[in-house]
Scaffold this active site. Structure first.
Site, PDB file in Angstrom:
ATOM      1  N   ASP A 279     -40.012 -30.766   3.770  1.00 21.56           N
ATOM      2  CA  ASP A 279     -38.827 -31.319   4.424  1.00 21.56           C
ATOM      3  C   ASP A 279     -39.308 -32.465   5.314  1.00 21.56           C
ATOM      4  OD1 ASP A 279     -36.748 -31.942   6.157  1.00 21.56           O
ATOM      5  OD2 ASP A 279     -36.242 -29.867   6.633  1.00 21.56           O
TER       6      ASP A 279
ATOM      7  N   HIS B 260     -43.869 -13.764  -2.721  1.00 23.45           N
ATOM      8  CA  HIS B 260     -44.939 -13.425  -3.663  1.00 23.45           C
ATOM      9  C   HIS B 260     -45.101 -11.909  -3.788  1.00 23.45           C
ATOM     10  CE1 HIS B 260     -47.308 -17.402  -4.144  1.00 23.45           C
ATOM     11  NE2 HIS B 260     -46.038 -17.662  -3.864  1.00 23.45           N
TER      12      HIS B 260
ATOM     13  N   SER C 247     -48.042  -4.827  -2.001  1.00 26.06           N
ATOM     14  CA  SER C 247     -49.236  -4.851  -2.854  1.00 26.06           C
ATOM     15  C   SER C 247     -50.046  -6.127  -2.633  1.00 26.06           C
ATOM     16  CB  SER C 247     -48.848  -4.712  -4.326  1.00 26.06           C
ATOM     17  OG  SER C 247     -47.867  -5.670  -4.699  1.00 26.06           O
TER      18      SER C 247
ATOM     19  N   ASN D  70     -51.897 -16.812  -5.257  1.00 32.44           N
ATOM     20  CA  ASN D  70     -52.010 -16.162  -3.947  1.00 32.44           C
ATOM     21  C   ASN D  70     -53.223 -16.604  -3.128  1.00 32.44           C
ATOM     22  OD1 ASN D  70     -49.681 -14.680  -4.381  1.00 32.44           O
ATOM     23  ND2 ASN D  70     -50.767 -12.909  -5.219  1.00 32.44           N
TER      24      ASN D  70
ATOM     25  N   HIS E 185     -37.960 -23.902   1.657  1.00 31.93           N
ATOM     26  CA  HIS E 185     -38.878 -25.037   1.700  1.00 31.93           C
ATOM     27  C   HIS E 185     -38.572 -25.980   2.859  1.00 31.93           C
ATOM     28  CE1 HIS E 185     -40.178 -24.685  -2.824  1.00 31.93           C
ATOM     29  NE2 HIS E 185     -40.623 -23.703  -2.063  1.00 31.93           N
ATOM     30  N   THR E 186     -37.476 -25.724   3.553  1.00 33.29           N
ATOM     31  CA  THR E 186     -37.161 -26.533   4.728  1.00 33.29           C
ATOM     32  C   THR E 186     -38.229 -26.407   5.810  1.00 33.29           C
ATOM     33  OG1 THR E 186     -35.388 -27.109   6.293  1.00 33.29           O
ATOM     34  CG2 THR E 186     -35.781 -24.759   5.920  1.00 33.29           C
TER      35      THR E 186
ATOM     36  N   GLU F 124     -54.178  -8.417  -5.983  1.00 33.19           N
ATOM     37  CA  GLU F 124     -53.294  -9.566  -6.152  1.00 33.19           C
ATOM     38  C   GLU F 124     -53.796 -10.794  -5.400  1.00 33.19           C
ATOM     39  OE1 GLU F 124     -49.164  -8.718  -5.342  1.00 33.19           O
ATOM     40  OE2 GLU F 124     -49.272  -6.806  -6.405  1.00 33.19           O
TER      41      GLU F 124
ATOM     42  N   ASP G 289     -33.364 -25.143   8.891  1.00 35.73           N
ATOM     43  CA  ASP G 289     -32.011 -25.688   8.823  1.00 35.73           C
ATOM     44  C   ASP G 289     -31.703 -26.117   7.398  1.00 35.73           C
ATOM     45  OD1 ASP G 289     -33.452 -28.045   8.471  1.00 35.73           O
ATOM     46  OD2 ASP G 289     -33.205 -28.694  10.548  1.00 35.73           O
TER      47      ASP G 289
ATOM     48  N   PRO H  80     -43.131 -18.118 -10.705  1.00 31.91           N
ATOM     49  CA  PRO H  80     -42.665 -19.442 -11.129  1.00 31.91           C
ATOM     50  C   PRO H  80     -43.394 -20.547 -10.377  1.00 31.91           C
ATOM     51  CG  PRO H  80     -41.051 -18.373  -9.709  1.00 31.91           C
ATOM     52  CD  PRO H  80     -42.088 -17.333 -10.040  1.00 31.91           C
TER      53      PRO H  80
ATOM     54  N   ARG I 138     -43.407 -17.236   2.173  1.00 31.94           N
ATOM     55  CA  ARG I 138     -44.142 -17.279   0.910  1.00 31.94           C
ATOM     56  C   ARG I 138     -44.750 -15.914   0.594  1.00 31.94           C
ATOM     57  NH1 ARG I 138     -49.444 -20.089  -0.679  1.00 31.94           N
ATOM     58  NH2 ARG I 138     -49.151 -20.530  -2.886  1.00 31.94           N
TER      59      ARG I 138
ATOM     60  N   THR J 266     -36.904 -32.356   9.399  1.00 32.47           N
ATOM     61  CA  THR J 266     -37.195 -31.416  10.489  1.00 32.47           C
ATOM     62  C   THR J 266     -38.079 -30.298   9.924  1.00 32.47           C
ATOM     63  OG1 THR J 266     -35.112 -30.270   9.981  1.00 32.47           O
ATOM     64  CG2 THR J 266     -35.072 -31.890  11.776  1.00 32.47           C
TER      65      THR J 266
END
Length: 318
Positions: free
Chosen positions: A233, A61, A71, A89, A185-186, A83, A241, A155, A57, A236
């Site tokens: 997820d 970002h 930054s 953030n 996102h897993t 930031e 994965d 986004p 992440r 797992t």
């Protein structure tokens, strides 16, 4: 031997250099740079498996605001917000890991390794140590001289696939790149505030069993934890994965954008391909991460090499 074979394969399919970045950039100036960063990541992972998601992440970002220039690491002051003060953030974490790696690098080869490169290397190592691919990270980035919360426009999780893609397209990323990178996102988590509307509104695109599970998690909010988190997820969650893609194919996407990846005609074919072929996802993820890591990088004499990742060097303060 299997790990070596995988690494060699990835070196063949990935470019050895992007712009003026190179996988051998520190070979002479700081030959232990990558091993120092990896050692810091290993120590953190030993006690906190969720750091992989945090670093992914952070890297995203950082690169999507002013490019991959670290930054996002600058601390705010009373007179100069950074930031870190921007809404998206406020829940970014993992800064102390970058500090640890930077401190060790400064002791070994002072003013050689940029904070921007540390983020990219640490993220790669965390992904690999969590079961994901090992890929060559082109290095040679310089650190930026500007950090402003007003420039943070990322986004959000409630966007449609086409809306989210607008942000990626401005960075010269394709739809396939976007779907691939969201596969991170897993190993991710999300606060209830990001998906509560889907539970309250009984979103028909969400599996009922998952909705009941999330409702229980979010219903447990209290004074000490007013905004609980849930794994993205459900299969797992701490292993890198392709299970995320299988989960959203079963209507078990937690956030709106995740589930829409499996439903939207623009992205569902890629989702199906990754769900069926874990090797394909690993290969494409490595390629997409290298591509993202090249967004608007500073090179040569541009920017600086910070001594402390949290502050600009005194002589170059802007």
């Amino acid at each position: 031997m299997r790990l070596k074979a995988t690494f060699l394969l990835l070196l063949l399919i990935l470019p050895l250099a992007l712009a003026n970045l190179s996988v051998s950039f520190y070979r002479r100036s700081c030959p232990k740079a990558e091993s120092i960063v990896q050692a810091a990541v290993r120590r953190r992972l030993a006690r906190d498996k969720s750091i992989t998601a945090a670093l992914l992440r952070m890297h995203f970002h950082d690169c999507f605001v002013r490019g991959c220039d670290a930054s996002i690491l600058i601390d705010s002051t009373r007179k100069r917000p950074s930031e870190k003060d921007a809404g998206p953030n406020l829940t970014v974490r993992g800064y102390e890991l970058i500090d640890e790696a930077k401190k060790a690098l400064e002791a070994t080869c002072p003013s050689r390794v940029s904070c921007a490169d540390i983020i990219a290397l640490a993220t790669r190592d965390a992904v690999f140590l969590s079961g994901g691919p090992f890929y060559g990270v082109p290095t040679g980035r310089r650190d930026g001289l500007v950090s402003s919360p007003d420039e943070v426009n990322l986004p959000g999780p409630t966007l449609s696939v086409s809306q989210a893609f607008q942000s990626f397209r401005t960075k010269n990323m394709t739809m396939d790149d976007m779907v691939t990178l969201l596969g991170a996102h897993t190993v991710g988590v999300a606060h209830c505030s990001f998906f509560l509307d889907r539970i309250i509104g009984s979103d028909p695109t969400m599996d009922r069993g998952l909705r009941n599970k999330l409702n229980a998690i979010c219903g447990a909010a209290n004074g000490s934890n007013p905004d609980p988190t849930a794994f993205l997820d459900q299969g797992t969650p701490l292993t890198f994965d392709n299970q995320f893609f299988k989960q959203i194919g079963l209507r078990r996407g937690v956030m709106k954008i995740d589930q829409e990846l499996a439903n939207d005609r623009l992205s569902r074919r890629t989702v199906s391909g990754f769900a069926a072929n874990p090797t394909l996802f690993r290969t494409r993820f490595a390629q997409a991460m290298v591509k993202m890591g090249n967004i608007q990088v500073l090179e040569g004499r541009a920017g600086e090499i910070r001594k402390n990742c949290r502050v600009f060097n005194p002589s170059r303060r802007v």
